[in-house]
Design an enzyme around this catalytic site. Structure first.
Site, PDB file in Angstrom:
ATOM      1  N   LEU A  71      36.386  42.981  36.076  1.00  0.00           N
ATOM      2  CA  LEU A  71      35.944  44.086  36.939  1.00  0.00           C
ATOM      3  C   LEU A  71      36.035  43.664  38.413  1.00  0.00           C
ATOM      4  O   LEU A  71      36.568  44.378  39.246  1.00  0.00           O
ATOM      5  CB  LEU A  71      34.487  44.447  36.592  1.00  0.00           C
ATOM      6  CG  LEU A  71      33.820  45.527  37.441  1.00  0.00           C
ATOM      7  CD1 LEU A  71      34.435  46.898  37.163  1.00  0.00           C
ATOM      8  CD2 LEU A  71      32.313  45.593  37.164  1.00  0.00           C
ATOM      9  N   GLU A  78      36.772  42.008  42.078  1.00  0.00           N
ATOM     10  CA  GLU A  78      37.962  41.722  42.895  1.00  0.00           C
ATOM     11  C   GLU A  78      37.524  40.959  44.147  1.00  0.00           C
ATOM     12  O   GLU A  78      36.339  40.956  44.477  1.00  0.00           O
ATOM     13  CB  GLU A  78      38.659  43.043  43.283  1.00  0.00           C
ATOM     14  CG  GLU A  78      39.173  43.784  42.058  1.00  0.00           C
ATOM     15  CD  GLU A  78      39.919  45.071  42.401  1.00  0.00           C
ATOM     16  OE1 GLU A  78      40.154  45.338  43.599  1.00  0.00           O
ATOM     17  OE2 GLU A  78      40.258  45.783  41.453  1.00  0.00           O
ATOM     18  N   ILE A 107      36.998  35.661  37.095  1.00  0.00           N
ATOM     19  CA  ILE A 107      37.022  36.131  35.708  1.00  0.00           C
ATOM     20  C   ILE A 107      36.824  34.962  34.735  1.00  0.00           C
ATOM     21  O   ILE A 107      37.617  34.007  34.715  1.00  0.00           O
ATOM     22  CB  ILE A 107      38.337  36.895  35.405  1.00  0.00           C
ATOM     23  CG1 ILE A 107      38.560  38.001  36.445  1.00  0.00           C
ATOM     24  CG2 ILE A 107      38.326  37.440  33.980  1.00  0.00           C
ATOM     25  CD1 ILE A 107      37.396  38.947  36.665  1.00  0.00           C
ATOM     26  N   THR A 108      35.773  35.074  33.931  1.00  0.00           N
ATOM     27  CA  THR A 108      35.485  34.068  32.913  1.00  0.00           C
ATOM     28  C   THR A 108      36.622  34.107  31.877  1.00  0.00           C
ATOM     29  O   THR A 108      36.934  35.175  31.356  1.00  0.00           O
ATOM     30  CB  THR A 108      34.103  34.353  32.270  1.00  0.00           C
ATOM     31  OG1 THR A 108      33.133  34.364  33.320  1.00  0.00           O
ATOM     32  CG2 THR A 108      33.740  33.313  31.224  1.00  0.00           C
ATOM     33  N   GLN A 154      11.935  18.236  40.129  1.00  0.00           N
ATOM     34  CA  GLN A 154      10.789  17.660  40.846  1.00  0.00           C
ATOM     35  C   GLN A 154       9.963  16.767  39.906  1.00  0.00           C
ATOM     36  O   GLN A 154       9.543  15.669  40.297  1.00  0.00           O
ATOM     37  CB  GLN A 154       9.926  18.808  41.412  1.00  0.00           C
ATOM     38  CG  GLN A 154       8.907  18.359  42.426  1.00  0.00           C
ATOM     39  CD  GLN A 154       9.557  17.855  43.722  1.00  0.00           C
ATOM     40  OE1 GLN A 154      10.719  18.162  44.001  1.00  0.00           O
ATOM     41  NE2 GLN A 154       8.841  17.056  44.474  1.00  0.00           N
ATOM     42  N   GLY A 199      13.183  11.033  41.412  1.00  0.00           N
ATOM     43  CA  GLY A 199      14.522  10.546  41.765  1.00  0.00           C
ATOM     44  C   GLY A 199      15.489  10.598  40.583  1.00  0.00           C
ATOM     45  O   GLY A 199      16.683  10.882  40.757  1.00  0.00           O
ATOM     46  N   GLU A 259      27.110  39.231  36.667  1.00  0.00           N
ATOM     47  CA  GLU A 259      26.744  40.516  36.033  1.00  0.00           C
ATOM     48  C   GLU A 259      25.702  41.274  36.856  1.00  0.00           C
ATOM     49  O   GLU A 259      24.796  41.903  36.319  1.00  0.00           O
ATOM     50  CB  GLU A 259      26.289  40.310  34.588  1.00  0.00           C
ATOM     51  CG  GLU A 259      27.443  39.771  33.748  1.00  0.00           C
ATOM     52  CD  GLU A 259      27.275  39.953  32.264  1.00  0.00           C
ATOM     53  OE1 GLU A 259      26.620  40.912  31.847  1.00  0.00           O
ATOM     54  OE2 GLU A 259      27.830  39.110  31.539  1.00  0.00           O
TER      55      GLU A 259
END
Ligand code: FAD
Length: 382
Positions: free
Chosen positions: A126, A128, A158-159, A337, A341, A364
């Site tokens: 969908l 662009e 696009i996946t 957190q 580290g 989405e």
């Protein structure tokens, strides 16, 4: 709303967990680093187990399950790997879901069994370069030529834009900004003029391939139009109503994964001669995480329940997606957190949840767009 897990749901959870532990967890960081989409995992393991056709009826080769089971699949995958979860969501709800909802009988027979059983991987296009949230301004076009349509233009983000075997694309067939001026087409890989473009180098969801899909005089027959000419945009909005439940479920999985890791670590890590879980500051973080995750789960379960019963789900799916995705980002931040580290390194799982989660507030429909949708629904008394 029934909150007890059905026998089906428990079985689906267990099956998904087993597959993910055996075939996905061992490669998690390697695939993330390499931005490797595990096509073989999807096609050879997830497909035969029914995870690529969860909502597709048995008649078309699917698992024939409902939205609650679908939520379970995505939550269990997301708990370990957001990237693969995103791929499962895009394949099931967007590409396969569009054909399932709007294809005619011939089209369903032609494409659904291959998609549902994992023989083919699907993509849905969908977005662009200049139109994300504002999809009505899309520039990709399809023009009639004899009995065919000829597509031109570029879709982005696009996946499975490169590795998909089939693409459902929504392109302009009418006037700009006319909600009846767009049409959905199915384009099979190998069709002349269908090309893959640039692959994105991403912050997170790195094992889920995201790439441009380019149409250059790409000719498709009338038989590849889904539903009626001009209905594509409205179809896409309905597909996204369901799709948002999948991103809510995926977010829930990521938040749960971050919470599970934090709970364990807080009880193991000692400072000042005692486990850090004993410090109220850490205990309160865990309490807030657990509470918000349960609230996200309830919203997601509610949206899935309405969808199963065939009711309008626009407000509830937007609420579930908005809330669960924000919880995923917040909870994985808290998880880093809690790990201190160590949480900032790739030796522990929480930095990946942190990176992956951010996509859920964008893909989405961004959180801002979900709030627009919810606001409109509330003002209409929905
Ligand atoms: C990993 C990944 C996978 C994706 N997969 C797919 C896919 O398979 N298929 C597909 O079609 N697309 C896909 N997308 C695209 C995704 O859906 C879009 O990125 C998303 O819809 C946002 O569009 P945009 O990126 O153009 O942002 P924009 O629309 O440019 O938004 C930029 C910012 O402005 C805000 N904004 C925009 N309009 C408004 C408004 N009216 N009111 C308030 N705020 C506003 C947004 O919330 C955002 O914060 C994917 C994206 C990513 C990152």
């Amino acid at each position: 709303m029934d909150l007890t897990a059905s026998e089906n749901r428990t079985l689906v959870e267990q099956t998904t967990r087993d597959l993910v532990e055996k075939h996905l967890r061992p490669h998690l960081m390697e695939w993330d680093e390499a931005q490797h989409l595990p096509v073989e995992l999807l096609k050879e393991q997830f497909g035969p187990a029914g995870l690529l056709g969860v909502l597709v009826p048995h008649a078309y080769g699917g698992a024939g399950l409902g939205y609650q089971e679908y939520v379970s699949v995505l939550t269990e995958v997301g708990r370990v790997c957001g990237s693969v979860g995103l791929s499962v969501a895009a394949h099931n709800s967007l590409c396969t879901g569009h054909i399932l909802q709007f294809g005619d009988e011939d089209q369903k027979q032609r494409w659904l069994p291959k998609l549902a059983m994992g023989e083919w991987l699907g993509a849905w296009a969908l977005t662009e370069p200049n139109t994300g949230s504002d999809a009505m301004r899309m520039k990709c076009t399809a023009k009639r030529d004899g009995g065919d349509w000829v597509l031109n233009g570029t879709k982005c983000w696009i996946t499975h834009g490169i590795s998909s075997d089939v693409v459902v694309a929504i392109v302009r067939t009418g006037e700009l900004l006319d909600s009846n001026g767009m049409t959905a087409f199915v384009i099979e890989r190998g069709t002349p003029g269908l090309k893959a473009g640039k692959k994105e180098n991403k912050l997170g969801m790195r094992a889920s391939e995201t790439a441009e899909v380019i149409f250059e005089d790409c000719r498709v027959p009338e038989a590849n139009v889904l539903g009626k000419v001009g209905e594509g945009f409205k179809q896409a909005m309905k597909v996204l109503d369901g799709g948002r439940i999948s991103i809510a479920a995926l977010s829930l999985g990521i938040a749960k994964g971050a919470f599970d890791a934090s709970l364990k670590y807080a009880q193991e890590r000692e400072q000042f001669g005692q486990p850090i879980a004993n410090f109220q500051a850490i205990g309160f973080k865990l309490a807030d995480m657990a509470t918000r995750i349960e609230a996200a789960e309830l919203l997601t379960t509610q949206a899935a329940d309405l969808k199963n019963r065939g009711q309008k789900v626009t407000k509830q799916s937007a609420m579930a997606k908005y809330y669960a995705s924000e919880v995923a980002v917040w909870a994985s931040n808290e998880a880093v957190q809690i790990f201190g580290g160590y949480g900032y390194t790739k030796d522990f799982p929480v930095e990946k949840f942190y990176r992956d989660s951010k996509l859920c507030t964008i893909g989405e429909g961004t959180s801002e767009i979900q709030k627009l949708v919810i606001g409109r629904q509330v003002l209409q008394g929905a």
